[in-house]
Design an enzyme around this catalytic site. Structure first.
Site, PDB file in Angstrom:
ATOM      1  N   SER A   1       1.083  -1.347  -0.003  1.00 51.45           N
ATOM      2  CA  SER A   1       0.093  -0.060  -0.038  1.00 51.45           C
ATOM      3  C   SER A   1       0.702   1.151  -0.051  1.00 51.45           C
ATOM      4  CB  SER A   1      -0.933   0.003   1.331  1.00 51.45           C
ATOM      5  OG  SER A   1      -0.193   0.309   2.530  1.00 51.45           O
ATOM      6  N   LYS A   2       0.061   2.278  -0.173  1.00 54.37           N
ATOM      7  CA  LYS A   2       0.697   3.626  -0.235  1.00 54.37           C
ATOM      8  C   LYS A   2       1.494   3.945   0.948  1.00 54.37           C
ATOM      9  CE  LYS A   2       0.089   8.491  -0.764  1.00 54.37           C
ATOM     10  NZ  LYS A   2       0.626   8.892   0.413  1.00 54.37           N
ATOM     11  N   ARG A   3       0.662   3.753   2.155  1.00 53.19           N
ATOM     12  CA  ARG A   3       1.258   3.758   3.331  1.00 53.19           C
ATOM     13  C   ARG A   3       2.544   3.011   3.662  1.00 53.19           C
ATOM     14  NH1 ARG A   3      -2.909   2.557   7.509  1.00 53.19           N
ATOM     15  NH2 ARG A   3      -4.442   3.167   5.953  1.00 53.19           N
TER      16      ARG A   3
ATOM     17  N   ASP B   1       5.361   5.186   2.243  1.00 53.78           N
ATOM     18  CA  ASP B   1       5.346   6.460   3.070  1.00 53.78           C
ATOM     19  C   ASP B   1       6.477   6.044   4.163  1.00 53.78           C
ATOM     20  OD1 ASP B   1       3.985   7.681   1.377  1.00 53.78           O
ATOM     21  OD2 ASP B   1       2.226   7.785   2.523  1.00 53.78           O
TER      22      ASP B   1
END
Ligand code: GLU
Length: 511
Positions: free
Chosen positions: A265-267, A270
């Protein structure tokens, strides 16, 4: 006769294209090119609620950056235009009503509130509500209501949807090119909505099947998250009478988090500092931004190479592949069934491999914009040379400035640790002598300077490390950099002397 290969990449413009989506596009492209087929880009934008402005442009730009070429579709045109589903809206109603007439589908008039209430009621009883064979006959549908009432409700503008009438207790036998034979009992499936009167748009399932049929798609290669929809898709082909020309299916494994468990995921990106999107993205509604491989300094070739091997293996030790090599080597047989774990370090490794293989001319092209951004005017030759000298230590394009800035800008400050260590004792006096030696050299080429200074140090009996590091402090301002003579040759005699003088003028020796 074998059927011409026609594959499609069919993203929904609901946000920036995830790298998993890019991989799907890539595998479709490789498959099409290998088989001499066509690659189609269809934009599936029938879910107006999830539409994000700019997402389609982002998809097109990403594919272009990656070198994934589209033969037919949005942005290109072709015999089945339009390729944007919102522009094909008139097509779908006919197909939806055809299914109703044939008894494969029915009108349902339940409002969102009614369905919500039902859901809550089921929940209170500890059950989960599913719109399926068990409940459909009790609800406000064309299966239950008299024909006249159905017609009247439609005529007066009541809202309705058309739902697929999922057969009860039937084993659907399917085939997937990666997973082999798969089967599923229809009693576990609900009656999916195919068309909504509210926005006069089909849902994904109907539009997708109708378009794959009309666009003569031969192979559907898509993400694993669509495998649960496959029974419905098989049944839709059957209901339309299109089974004979139905495409073959291949569901690609998920991209997993670097830690293994769960979907990437994007998380994760990040948290661990790597992009999960090909290009930089700024959300038009929240202004939130996300990193992209392009802006983070990756080469598209490296990015594609890395993605190709996430879920596919060539069956050999080879890791570096150009696009033509990928086209030749790719096969769905070697796509794995299990999820592919994303490794950020591997992405960097691939990029470094490509960077290290670039010629000075190629590096000049890449490096010039960075130099310009720092206000440096340099010839291509100089830019390419600076980058070449240091490329082996770089991973990302952006590393080059940090690694080579001293070639272009004289130090104005001196790294404290280095200064403390070398700007003391005999070293300033020796550096003065070095300055004289350098000043006397006419041929300032790397080899000649090295020979003269080297011989001189030995003759004097000075410590090689002490002299070189003091000189490095003057020329680079720090302990980093390539061989000292790379620097002297690059910046030239005059600049060397100037930098030495600047050190004397601005830094008092420690003793
Ligand atoms: N529009 C779907 C998506 O966004 C396409 C799925 C498919 O390829 O059938 O993934």
């Amino acid at each position: 006769m074998t059927r011409p290969v026609r594959v499609r990449f069919a993203p929904s413009p609901t946000g920036p294209l995830h790298i998993g989506g890019v991989r799907t596009a890539l595998y479709n492209f490789l498959f099409a090119r290998q088989r001499g087929g066509k690659m189609i880009l269809r934009i599936e934008d029938t879910d107006s609620q999830r539409f994000v402005p700019g997402a389609e442009e982002y998809i097109l730009e990403s594919l272009k950056w990656c070198g994934i070429e589209i033969d037919e579709g949005v942005g290109v045109g072709g015999p089945h235009a339009p390729y944007r589903q919102s522009e094909r809206r008139e097509i779908y109603l006919k197909y939806a009503t055809q299914l109703v007439e044939a008894g494969w589908a029915y009108y349902a008039f339940d409002s969102a509130e009614e369905l919500d209430a039902l859901r809550k009621q089921y929940e209170a009883e500890g059950k989960t509500f599913a719109y399926n064979y068990e409940v459909r006959s009790e609800l406000a549908t064309s299966l239950k209501l008299p024909k006249e009432e159905v017609e009247e409700r439609i005529a007066r503008g009541d809202q309705w949807v058309i739902r697929f009438k999922m057969p009860e207790n039937e084993m659907v036998k399917m085939h997937d090119l990666i997973r082999g034979d798969v089967e599923m009992n229809t009693s576990t499936l609900d009656d999916k909505v195919l068309y909504k009167s509210a926005d006069q748009l089909p849902t994904y399932h109907l539009a997708n099947i109708v378009d794959d049929h009309l666009m003569e798609i031969s192979h559907v290669i898509r993400g694993e998250e669509w495998l649960p929809s496959l029974p419905l898709h098989y049944l839709l082909y059957r209901a339309f009478g299109w089974t004979d020309s139905q495409p073959e299916f291949a569901h690609l494994p998920l991209l997993l988090k670097p830690t293994g468990g769960g979907k990437l995921s994007k998380r994760d990106g990040d948290k661990m500092g790597f992009p999960v999107f090909p290009l930089f993205w700024k959300s038009p509604s929240t202004g939130e931004t996300a990193h992209g491989y392009r802006e983070d300094g990756y080469f598209p070739e490296a990015f594609i190479n890395m993605l190709a091997l996430l879920g596919w293996n060539p069956g050999t030790e080879q890791e570096l592949f150009t696009m033509p090599e990928l086209i030749e080597a790719f096969s769905l047989d070697r796509v794995s069934k299990s999820g592919a774990r994303f490794q950020p370090d591997k992405a960097k490794w691939f990029n470094a491999q490509y960077l290290h293989r670039k010629s000075a001319e190629e590096l000049a092209v890449i490096y010039q914009p960075i130099l310009k951004a720092h206000g440096i005017e340099a010839t291509d030759e100089v830019a390419g040379k600076a980058a070449s000298i240091m490329k082996e230590r770089a991973t990302l394009i952006g590393d080059l400035w940090e690694l080579t800035s001293f070639f272009f800008v004289a130090p104005t400050e001196y790294e404290e640790k280095q200064a403390k260590k070398y700007w003391k004792g005999d070293n300033p006096r020796i550096l003065k002598e070095v300055r004289e030696v350098l000043a006397s050299i006419d041929d300032f080429s790397l080899e000649n300077t090295e020979k003269i200074v080297h011989d001189w140090i030995q003759e004097k009996g000075y410590g090689m490390g002490q002299v070189m590091n003091t000189l490095r402090l003057a020329l680079v301002g720090a302990g980093k950099g390539p061989g000292m003579y790379d620097v002297t040759a690059f910046i030239g005699k005059e600049e060397c002397l100037k930098r030495i003088d600047h050190l004397f003028a601005t830094l008092t020796p420690a003793e």
